[in-house]
Design a protein around this motif. Structure first.
Motif, mmCIF file in Angstrom:
data_model
loop_
_atom_site.group_PDB
_atom_site.id
_atom_site.type_symbol
_atom_site.label_atom_id
_atom_site.label_comp_id
_atom_site.label_asym_id
_atom_site.label_seq_id
_atom_site.Cartn_x
_atom_site.Cartn_y
_atom_site.Cartn_z
ATOM 1 N N TRP A 121 126.011 5.216 30.286
ATOM 2 C CA TRP A 121 126.450 6.421 30.168
ATOM 3 C C TRP A 121 125.899 7.200 31.259
ATOM 4 C CZ3 TRP A 121 122.771 4.332 27.309
ATOM 5 C CH2 TRP A 121 121.561 4.838 27.256
ATOM 6 N N ARG A 122 126.909 8.389 31.625
ATOM 7 C CA ARG A 122 126.197 9.308 32.488
ATOM 8 C C ARG A 122 125.358 10.235 31.812
ATOM 9 N NH1 ARG A 122 127.997 10.200 37.730
ATOM 10 N NH2 ARG A 122 127.056 12.286 37.248
ATOM 11 N N TRP B 31 141.823 2.433 22.602
ATOM 12 C CA TRP B 31 140.320 2.800 23.216
ATOM 13 C C TRP B 31 139.372 1.670 22.554
ATOM 14 C CZ3 TRP B 31 137.117 7.946 21.922
ATOM 15 C CH2 TRP B 31 136.314 8.178 22.732
ATOM 16 N N ARG C 180 122.602 8.224 35.524
ATOM 17 C CA ARG C 180 123.178 7.472 34.628
ATOM 18 C C ARG C 180 122.092 6.531 34.116
ATOM 19 N NH1 ARG C 180 124.490 2.075 35.639
ATOM 20 N NH2 ARG C 180 124.060 1.705 37.996
ATOM 21 N N MET D 296 130.870 0.994 30.191
ATOM 22 C CA MET D 296 130.613 2.375 30.692
ATOM 23 C C MET D 296 131.274 3.385 29.674
ATOM 24 S SD MET D 296 128.992 4.049 32.802
ATOM 25 C CE MET D 296 129.113 5.849 33.773
ATOM 26 N N LEU D 297 130.415 4.037 28.965
ATOM 27 C CA LEU D 297 131.080 5.330 27.935
ATOM 28 C C LEU D 297 131.756 6.309 28.773
ATOM 29 C CD1 LEU D 297 128.161 5.796 25.482
ATOM 30 C CD2 LEU D 297 130.659 4.616 25.029
ATOM 31 N N GLY D 298 132.838 6.889 28.485
ATOM 32 C CA GLY D 298 133.553 7.805 29.133
ATOM 33 C C GLY D 298 134.330 8.659 27.989
ATOM 34 N N ASP D 299 135.237 9.369 28.676
ATOM 35 C CA ASP D 299 136.172 10.261 27.759
ATOM 36 C C ASP D 299 137.244 9.242 27.128
ATOM 37 O OD1 ASP D 299 134.656 12.415 28.182
ATOM 38 O OD2 ASP D 299 135.847 13.135 29.983
#
Length: 108
Positions: A41-42, A78, A51, A93-96
């Motif tokens: 994640w960022r 998703w 990150r 990679m977590l994102g929106d």
């Protein structure tokens, strides 16, 4: 915003409740199969805007704390995209959440 308490040191990973519900479903599936994966994640700009990554495996304690009380409806697209990431060499990679009109990109 909810949080995941990760490992014996109880490292806190803050996430939106909706993203966390999807992640929890993917983690549960992977761990039921005895599979581990990297979660990335960022970081928040307040802590350097880098990150982070954590190994999610069957022997690492996890605790999911939701701040909202309502159940969250999971979106299949998703979940599939997150699962593909978890199955890849680079990890998830977590994102929106992808919009309904934007195709979900596949990872190599």
């Amino acid at each position: 915003m909810g949080k995941i308490l990760y490992g014996n040191m109880k490292t806190e990973i803050e996430l939106d409740d909706r993203a966390m519900a999807h992640l929890q479903a993917v983690v549960a599936t992977k761990l039921r199969r005895g599979e581990g994966f990297f979660l990335q994640w960022r970081d928040d700009p307040a802590v350097g805007d880098g990150r982070s990554a954590a190994w999610i495996g069957p022997n690492v304690p996890l605790f999911f704390k939701y701040y909202g009380s309502k159940p969250i409806e999971l979106r299949r697209e998703w979940l599939e995209a997150m699962t593909m990431g978890a199955n890849s060499n680079g990890g998830l990679m977590l994102g929106d959440e992808p919009s309904l009109t934007t195709p979900i990109a596949t990872q190599p």
